[in-house]
Design an enzyme around this catalytic site. Structure first.
Site, PDB file in Angstrom:
ATOM      1  N   HIS A   1       0.806  -1.219   0.000  1.00 47.08           N
ATOM      2  CA  HIS A   1       0.000   0.000   0.000  1.00 47.08           C
ATOM      3  C   HIS A   1       0.845   1.277   0.000  1.00 47.08           C
ATOM      4  CE1 HIS A   1       0.835   0.639   4.335  1.00 47.08           C
ATOM      5  NE2 HIS A   1       0.734  -0.683   4.427  1.00 47.08           N
ATOM      6  N   ASP A   2       0.382   2.250  -0.750  1.00 49.59           N
ATOM      7  CA  ASP A   2       0.945   3.609  -0.764  1.00 49.59           C
ATOM      8  C   ASP A   2       2.338   3.692  -1.367  1.00 49.59           C
ATOM      9  OD1 ASP A   2      -1.291   4.932   0.800  1.00 49.59           O
ATOM     10  OD2 ASP A   2      -0.613   3.481   2.288  1.00 49.59           O
TER      11      ASP A   2
ATOM     12  N   GLY B   1       5.031  -0.998   2.846  1.00 51.21           N
ATOM     13  CA  GLY B   1       4.215   0.175   2.570  1.00 51.21           C
ATOM     14  C   GLY B   1       5.006   1.463   2.465  1.00 51.21           C
TER      15      GLY B   1
END
Length: 263
Positions: free
Chosen positions: A121-122, A139
């Site tokens: 994520h991200d 992340g």
């Protein structure tokens, strides 16, 4: 007619260009948008609020746009954005972002992701990168253009890897990697400049010499990191614009680093 296999499950709300190919048993969720020329192999799952550009190729069993693997995630709407002409091989996993960051995972153009690559994520991945088998990003990681991640390399949360860096096999990264640097090991160690890669990309002798000297100022001069930044700035002012821009890239990366660099 859209070339979708009869066994594929494509949600009626998904937006696929008429030229998109979808293989057997693939699953496409309702919030997915896919541009022209992209090929979705058999058993691929694409879900979440995912936007995919042109001429990408997803090989079987990849899972794209799933929720972030983050205990803080509470079902918020977050996004995954993939650019053009990316190759995604078998069993890759790309996750959407989180509201604790900008809420989006972004992947650029012309990248190669070999089997079992994980993009958490991200993360932000630039253009023309290569991720070999089992390379993994935690992340919030940022990967610059032309970076090569060798097999089984792994990157800690919030790390940044600068453009043209080369990360060797089985390397574990817990700090930032400046542009152009070649490194390997666990813990990671710098081993010079990625000269072979730069030559292949057309860097001329003046640019290569400038990059090598910038590396020496940062890694071999005995200067503290703050002193090295000053030395890089002074050296940059003596160079022609093309060579100076490469030293500037190194200096600006050092200024922006938040986790410290592998040194």
């Amino acid at each position: 007619m859209m070339p979708i296999h009869s066994t594929a499950l494509v949600d009626p709300q998904a937006q696929l260009d008429s030229s998109v190919e979808v293989g057997p048993y693939a699953i496409i969720g309702p919030h997915v948008r896919i541009a022209a020329g992209t090929k979705i192999g058999s058993h691929v799952v694409i879900d979440g609020h995912t936007t995919i550009g042109r001429d990408n190729h997803f090989h079987p069993f990849s899972s794209i746009g799933g929720p972030p693997q983050d205990k803080k995630y509470g079902g918020e709407i977050t996004y995954l954005e993939i650019g053009d002409r990316n190759l995604i091989r078998e069993f890759c996993t790309f996750n959407c972002g989180t509201t604790q960051d900008k809420g989006i995972t972004k992947i650029g153009n012309d990248n190669w992701f070999l089997a079992y690559v994980h993009i958490a994520h991200d993360c932000t991945v630039g253009n023309h990168t290569i991720f070999s088998n089992n390379a993994a990003l935690a992340g919030h990681v940022q990967i610059g253009d032309w970076v090569i991640m060798s097999g089984f390399s792994a990157v800690h949360q919030f790390c940044k890897i600068g453009a043209h860096a080369f990360v060797g096999m089985n390397t574990s990264l817990t700090q930032d990697v400046p542009p152009f640097v070649l490194l390997s090991g666990n813990p990671a160690q710098a081993h010079g400049v990625n000269l072979e890669g730069l030559k292949r990309r057309g860097f001329d002798r003046a640019q290569l010499n400038a990059i090598r000297h910038a590396y020496k100022l940062t890694y071999k001069s005995g200067l503290t990191l703050e002193e090295a930044k000053v030395a890089l700035h002074s050296y940059e002012e003596t160079l022609d614009p093309a060579a100076a821009s490469q030293v500037s890239l190194m200096r600006e990366f050092l200024n922006e680093s938040t986790r410290g660099i592998v040194r």
